[in-house]
Design a protein around this motif. Structure first.
Motif, mmCIF file in Angstrom:
data_model
loop_
_atom_site.group_PDB
_atom_site.id
_atom_site.type_symbol
_atom_site.label_atom_id
_atom_site.label_comp_id
_atom_site.label_asym_id
_atom_site.label_seq_id
_atom_site.Cartn_x
_atom_site.Cartn_y
_atom_site.Cartn_z
ATOM 1 N N ASN A 206 0.836 -1.209 0.000
ATOM 2 C CA ASN A 206 0.000 0.000 0.000
ATOM 3 C C ASN A 206 0.867 1.254 0.000
ATOM 4 O O ASN A 206 0.563 2.236 -0.689
ATOM 5 N N ARG A 209 2.277 1.727 -3.484
ATOM 6 C CA ARG A 209 1.248 2.246 -4.389
ATOM 7 C C ARG A 209 1.022 3.732 -4.150
ATOM 8 O O ARG A 209 0.827 4.513 -5.099
ATOM 9 N N ALA A 213 1.529 6.649 -6.830
ATOM 10 C CA ALA A 213 0.388 7.496 -7.187
ATOM 11 C C ALA A 213 0.781 8.963 -7.242
ATOM 12 O O ALA A 213 0.201 9.745 -8.003
ATOM 13 N N THR A 219 3.957 4.570 -13.380
ATOM 14 C CA THR A 219 2.868 3.588 -13.412
ATOM 15 C C THR A 219 3.401 2.162 -13.432
ATOM 16 O O THR A 219 2.688 1.226 -13.073
ATOM 17 N N ALA A 222 3.437 1.277 -9.800
ATOM 18 C CA ALA A 222 2.057 1.099 -9.336
ATOM 19 C C ALA A 222 1.492 -0.230 -9.814
ATOM 20 O O ALA A 222 0.806 -0.934 -9.051
ATOM 21 N N ALA A 225 3.063 -3.283 -7.984
ATOM 22 C CA ALA A 225 2.619 -3.298 -6.586
ATOM 23 C C ALA A 225 1.181 -3.806 -6.475
ATOM 24 O O ALA A 225 0.848 -4.584 -5.565
ATOM 25 N N VAL A 226 0.318 -3.405 -7.401
ATOM 26 C CA VAL A 226 -1.052 -3.914 -7.418
ATOM 27 C C VAL A 226 -1.056 -5.408 -7.715
ATOM 28 O O VAL A 226 -1.783 -6.189 -7.078
ATOM 29 N N SER A 229 -0.072 -7.375 -4.769
ATOM 30 C CA SER A 229 -1.166 -7.351 -3.795
ATOM 31 C C SER A 229 -2.243 -8.360 -4.168
ATOM 32 O O SER A 229 -2.832 -9.010 -3.292
ATOM 33 N N LEU A 239 -8.957 -3.827 -6.074
ATOM 34 C CA LEU A 239 -7.617 -3.815 -6.662
ATOM 35 C C LEU A 239 -7.656 -4.224 -8.134
ATOM 36 O O LEU A 239 -6.824 -3.786 -8.931
ATOM 37 N N GLU A 242 -8.328 -1.126 -9.964
ATOM 38 C CA GLU A 242 -7.128 -0.292 -9.986
ATOM 39 C C GLU A 242 -6.139 -0.802 -11.039
ATOM 40 O O GLU A 242 -5.538 -0.020 -11.779
ATOM 41 N N ARG A 243 -6.003 -2.120 -11.119
ATOM 42 C CA ARG A 243 -5.100 -2.695 -12.120
ATOM 43 C C ARG A 243 -5.594 -2.388 -13.535
ATOM 44 O O ARG A 243 -4.797 -2.020 -14.424
#
Length: 290
Positions: A206, A209, A213, A219, A222, A225-226, A229, A239, A242-243
């Motif tokens: 988190n 991310r 952000a 990106t 990001a 990391a997603v 997760s 999530l 978000e991906r």
């Protein structure tokens, strides 16, 4: 006239083949019966830093072993353990954090924190926990709102220490002030519950991310990391959304649109209007190909 020295470039991810292997190992470790916190953090770090090879992973583990070997043998109860860790890591070796560490991706990567002796509260706490655990201490992480610390001993005899402040042993008032300063809320007993390894790793991801952000040009960070997760056994369904958004931002319109549609199908069971809005975003992503 002297100007500010430019910040060093942030680490870059490894090639696709190496990345896929690291993710396979990360997922296996996360789903094992007893997830190894140091191993998970180092696999995460290797996903961020393509220069971290197998020798580097082993070297970081060996350094944690070496530090543990410098602790006194069974120094006493929880307070004595906390003081011994403070004197070794915070005192002799200078592990601690500063405001500048929040601006560096390296502050969330265990091998860099071990090397630089600087990092975010949660990564410094990982160092404290892993060194203490190897020496036999009754140690665990405590995820206070806004500031991660370590705990020693059972709840009725709990001692907290703040690795970000060099391992300062906290009084009850100190802990209350940390929580109040971060959130404005009162310290509740439930906040002192030990955090399990997967909770720690989720919080590290988190943080990464959030770092990415604030940097639209990263990106890539990001996205991985997603994706890490999503490999954890328990994660928010959002999530996936978000991906999908990140894929669209990176110009992978068809993949992003397909994932938006898949997320909309899940969302439709609880909120059809929201699902239709997501489907509209998928159509818009496909239109960008025209």
């Amino acid at each position: 006239m002297t100007g500010r020295r430019p910040a060093p470039p942030s680490p870059q991810p490894p090639p696709d083949g190496r990345s896929a292997e690291l993710r396979r190992r990360f997922a296996g470790q996360a789903r094992s019966g007893r997830p190894d916190l140091a191993a998970l953090c180092l696999l995460l770090a290797a996903q961020a830093d393509g220069t971290l090879d197998e020798a580097g992973l082993d070297a970081a583990q060996m350094e944690l072993d070496r530090l543990a070997g410098e602790l006194p043998f069974r120094p006493g109860g929880p307070r004595e353990w906390a003081v011994a860790l403070r004197e070794l890591l915070g005192g002799r070796y200078g592990f601690r954090g500063s405001a500048a560490d929040y601006r560096r991706l390296e502050s969330s990567l265990l091998h860099e924190v071990v090397r630089r002796r600087r990092g975010l509260p949660i990564l410094l706490s990982v160092v404290w926990m892993e060194v203490a655990r190897r020496a036999g201490a009754p140690v665990y992480g405590v995820a206070l709102p806004g500031h991660f610390v370590v705990g020693f001993g059972p709840r009725e005899d709990q001692v907290l220490a703040d690795p970000f402040d060099g391992g300062r042993v906290l009084t009850g008032t100190d802990a209350e002030l940390l929580v109040a300063g971060a959130t404005g809320a009162r310290l509740e007993p439930s906040m002192l519950t030990p955090a399990d390894p997967l909770e720690v790793v989720s919080r590290i991801l988190n943080n990464i991310r959030a770092w990415a952000a604030a940097r639209p040009e990263r990106t890539d960070v990001a996205l991985w990391a997603v994706e890490l997760s999503l490999l954890l056994p328990s994660h928010p369904a959002r999530l996936r959304y978000e991906r999908a958004q990140l894929l669209v931002q990176r110009g992978e319109f068809l993949r992003g649109a397909a994932e938006l549609d898949a997320y909309a199908d899940v969302l439709a069971a609880v909120d059809e209007p929201a699902a239709e809005r997501v489907r509209g975003q998928a159509r818009a992503a496909r239109a960008l190909l025209n």
